[in-house]
Design an enzyme around this catalytic site. Structure first.
Site, PDB file in Angstrom:
ATOM      1  N   LYS B  38       9.030 -39.916 107.568  1.00 16.99           N
ATOM      2  CA  LYS B  38       9.810 -39.897 106.061  1.00 16.99           C
ATOM      3  C   LYS B  38       9.535 -41.667 105.963  1.00 16.99           C
ATOM      4  O   LYS B  38       9.519 -42.614 106.460  1.00 16.99           O
ATOM      5  CB  LYS B  38      11.181 -39.752 105.973  1.00 16.99           C
ATOM      6  CG  LYS B  38      12.004 -39.649 104.724  1.00 16.99           C
ATOM      7  CD  LYS B  38      13.264 -39.220 104.792  1.00 16.99           C
ATOM      8  CE  LYS B  38      14.142 -39.539 103.498  1.00 16.99           C
ATOM      9  NZ  LYS B  38      15.558 -39.086 103.665  1.00 16.99           N
ATOM     10  N   SER B 113      17.252 -35.880 100.500  1.00 19.95           N
ATOM     11  CA  SER B 113      16.073 -36.693 100.059  1.00 19.95           C
ATOM     12  C   SER B 113      14.848 -36.612 100.805  1.00 19.95           C
ATOM     13  O   SER B 113      13.831 -37.169 100.345  1.00 19.95           O
ATOM     14  CB  SER B 113      16.702 -38.442 100.079  1.00 19.95           C
ATOM     15  OG  SER B 113      16.919 -38.786 101.446  1.00 19.95           O
ATOM     16  N   SER B 137      20.425 -34.781 103.875  1.00 22.30           N
ATOM     17  CA  SER B 137      19.068 -34.881 103.338  1.00 22.30           C
ATOM     18  C   SER B 137      17.963 -34.436 104.281  1.00 22.30           C
ATOM     19  O   SER B 137      16.461 -34.640 104.097  1.00 22.30           O
ATOM     20  CB  SER B 137      18.598 -36.498 103.266  1.00 22.30           C
ATOM     21  OG  SER B 137      19.310 -37.264 102.433  1.00 22.30           O
TER      22      SER B 137
END
Lengths: 91, 438
Positions: B38, B113, B137
């Site tokens: 990420k 996210s 997330s």
């Protein structure tokens, strides 16, 4: 959370808000805080731990040692001269 | 199709990556496995922008601990996955670098996210995606993209090299199509690291254990009909395999969303204070102004809409006069919720709920949501995150061709139970992949 409160919080937060942002954030935050008032109904609890699991400070000896790969760091510098980092000119 | 072509397709068709390898030759070499990180995890060779314009151009000179550990285990890092700005969102629509699109329907979101991570895990065969969860997330995008997503206990995986959102909440975890990857890679990324003191509190990782009883909180079923149906059928399947299923009351869970948003934004507003145009990423070259004017200009022009909203909310919650009402009360509510989970774990191995209350929404639906509505959509993923409990989202059904997930929560440090549950579930559940994928 009226616009004057939002403006005060924005100043502390180092944010310059436009008139439109001020209006929007004021309405959003007012609605959010009204919904969050349910927290008033939460019974008190023992302890106020800042972490969700117990965490103890563990200190290590303060011994100097090389960090990572200095050449990677140097290669990423915007300005360098002969293996040395060049800083911005002082005005 | 080669792995490189799969990566290109996940990028061009679904905007899964914020930045990725451009050189197919890298794949001519035999590598153990390929993985992505990420974009809030630092990695040498890539920018680390965490979805924010304010970090444009920041290239860290070091690897985040989990990236370093996967590379050392033979992993090839192929890119940084797209995400909501600093993790501020549930749909990955607040990224400054494009919006990832759902592998099953490009008009719908990936969840957030870690949306890019979930899309990459879904679209690229054999791919391991590192995600980060603060309030859900990993679970949310795993559910919306139909993959497995494991969020370990707070402190299990070192956060050295992670761009913080909520310091008492952030956790690094794994997303994959394969339940078996959880058993393979969780031990690789876990373990104490003196560079992150919170990781030093952990007991040794125990990958044993299983789930033979689950508690379903009654309030967890306020979800859409398609999610309710898929979850009911998953419960039936669990029952038929011998798992005891019972409903329980967990009244404190109603405090989870406000407590989480107060704590997360309070911490975010202090963590984001470091982005001032002098230390990372975007710099302002107007040195003839006062510091405060200089900082305010950079922050106001570079932070996105949701980042500003959360900085305002967090700063307000900590201000003199409001701190007791919001911040201190939220800390108490967190303890209350942890105690409630602990009492349920006396009688059950795990708490099970749907992961998200609805199917992955369309972008036009998301644009109409008010901020509070999107915060409230996290009511199932926030409680274990607030409590630092390990949790796992598993695909559990499909409706109209879209995936639905369920989320199991285990006691602190008992990730082994969840990994066994994922393996057992994957042997019974037929995973579907999006049509274009193979």
């Amino acid at each position: 959370m009226d616009e004057s409160t939002v403006a005060r919080v924005a100043k502390v937060s180092r944010l310059d808000l436009t008139e439109d942002e001020l209006r929007r954030y004021s309405a959003d935050l007012q609605e959010i805080l009204e919904a969050f008032a349910v927290l008033d109904e939460a019974p008190g609890a023992d302890g106020l731990g800042l972490d969700p699991v117990p965490v103890e400070d563990q200190l290590r000896d303060d011994v100097p040692r090389p960090w990572g790969d200095a050449s990677v760091l140097r290669d990423l510098m915007r300005a360098q001269d002969d293996g040395r980092v060049r800083g911005p000119r002082v005005q | 199709m080669s792995a490189f072509q799969d990566i290109e397709r996940a990028d061009s068709g679904h905007a899964a990556f914020a930045e990725r390898v451009r050189d197919p030759i890298a794949f001519d070499e035999p590598h153990g496995f390929h993985f992505s990180a990420k974009d809030n995890l630092c990695a040498i060779g890539f920018q680390a922008r965490a979805g924010s314009r304010i970090l444009e151009g920041y290239r860290p000179p070091f690897d985040a601990a989990p990236v370093e550990r996967l590379r050392r285990a033979g992993g090839l890092l192929v890119g940084k996955t797209n995400m909501d700005e600093f993790g501020f969102g549930s749909f990955s629509t607040t990224s400054a670098f494009g919006v990832p699109r759902n592998p099953f329907d490009r008009e719908r979101c990936c969840g957030g996210s870690s949306g890019g991570a979930a899309a990459a895990a879904c679209l690229i065969p054999g791919h391991l995606a590192l995600g980060v969860s603060t309030g859900g997330s990993i679970s949310c995008p795993a559910a919306f993209c139909g993959v497995y997503g494991l969020t370990p206990t707070y402190g299990r995986v070192s956060r050295y090299g992670l761009i913080d959102y909520g310091t008492s909440l952030d956790k690094v975890g794994i997303l994959s199509r394969e339940a078996g990857d959880l058993r393979t890679y969780l031990p690789v990324i876990s373990g104490p690291d003196e560079r992150d003191p919170t990781s030093l509190a952990q007991p040794e990782l125990d990958m044993s254990g299983s789930v033979s009883s689950v508690a379903v909180p009654r309030g967890a079923l306020s979800v859409s009909d398609d999610v309710k149906r898929a979850f009911a059928s998953a419960l039936e399947s669990l029952r038929s395999s011998g798992v005891e299923v019972a409903e329980v009351d967990m009244p404190s869970l109603r405090f989870a969303v406000p407590a989480y948003y107060v704590l997360a934004t309070s911490e975010a507003s202090t963590n984001l204070a470091r982005y001032c145009g002098m230390r990372f990423g975007v710099m302002n070259d107007r040195f003839d102004q006062s510091f405060n004017t200089f900082f305010s200009q950079v922050r106001s022009s570079q932070f996105g809409d949701e980042a500003k909203r959360r900085v305002l909310l967090g700063t307000f919650s900590r201000m003199v006069g409001f701190r007791d009402k919001y911040y201190m009360k939220a800390l108490q509510a967190r303890q209350l919720i942890i105690r409630e989970y602990e009492s349920v774990f006396q009688d059950f191995d795990a708490v099970l709920t749907p992961t998200m209350p609805f199917l992955p929404p369309r972008f036009d639906e998301i644009s109409k949501m008010r901020p509070l509505e999107s915060y409230q959509a996290d009511f199932l993923t926030v409680p274990p995150n607030l409590s630092g409990l390990p949790h796992l989202s598993m695909p559990c059904g499909y409706s109209g061709g879209l995936p639905i997930g369920m989320q199991a929560v285990a006691p602190h440090w008992r990730e082994g139970r969840l990994v066994s549950m994922a393996e057992a579930w994957s042997s019974r559940f037929q995973l579907k992949l999006p049509e274009a994928s193979s």
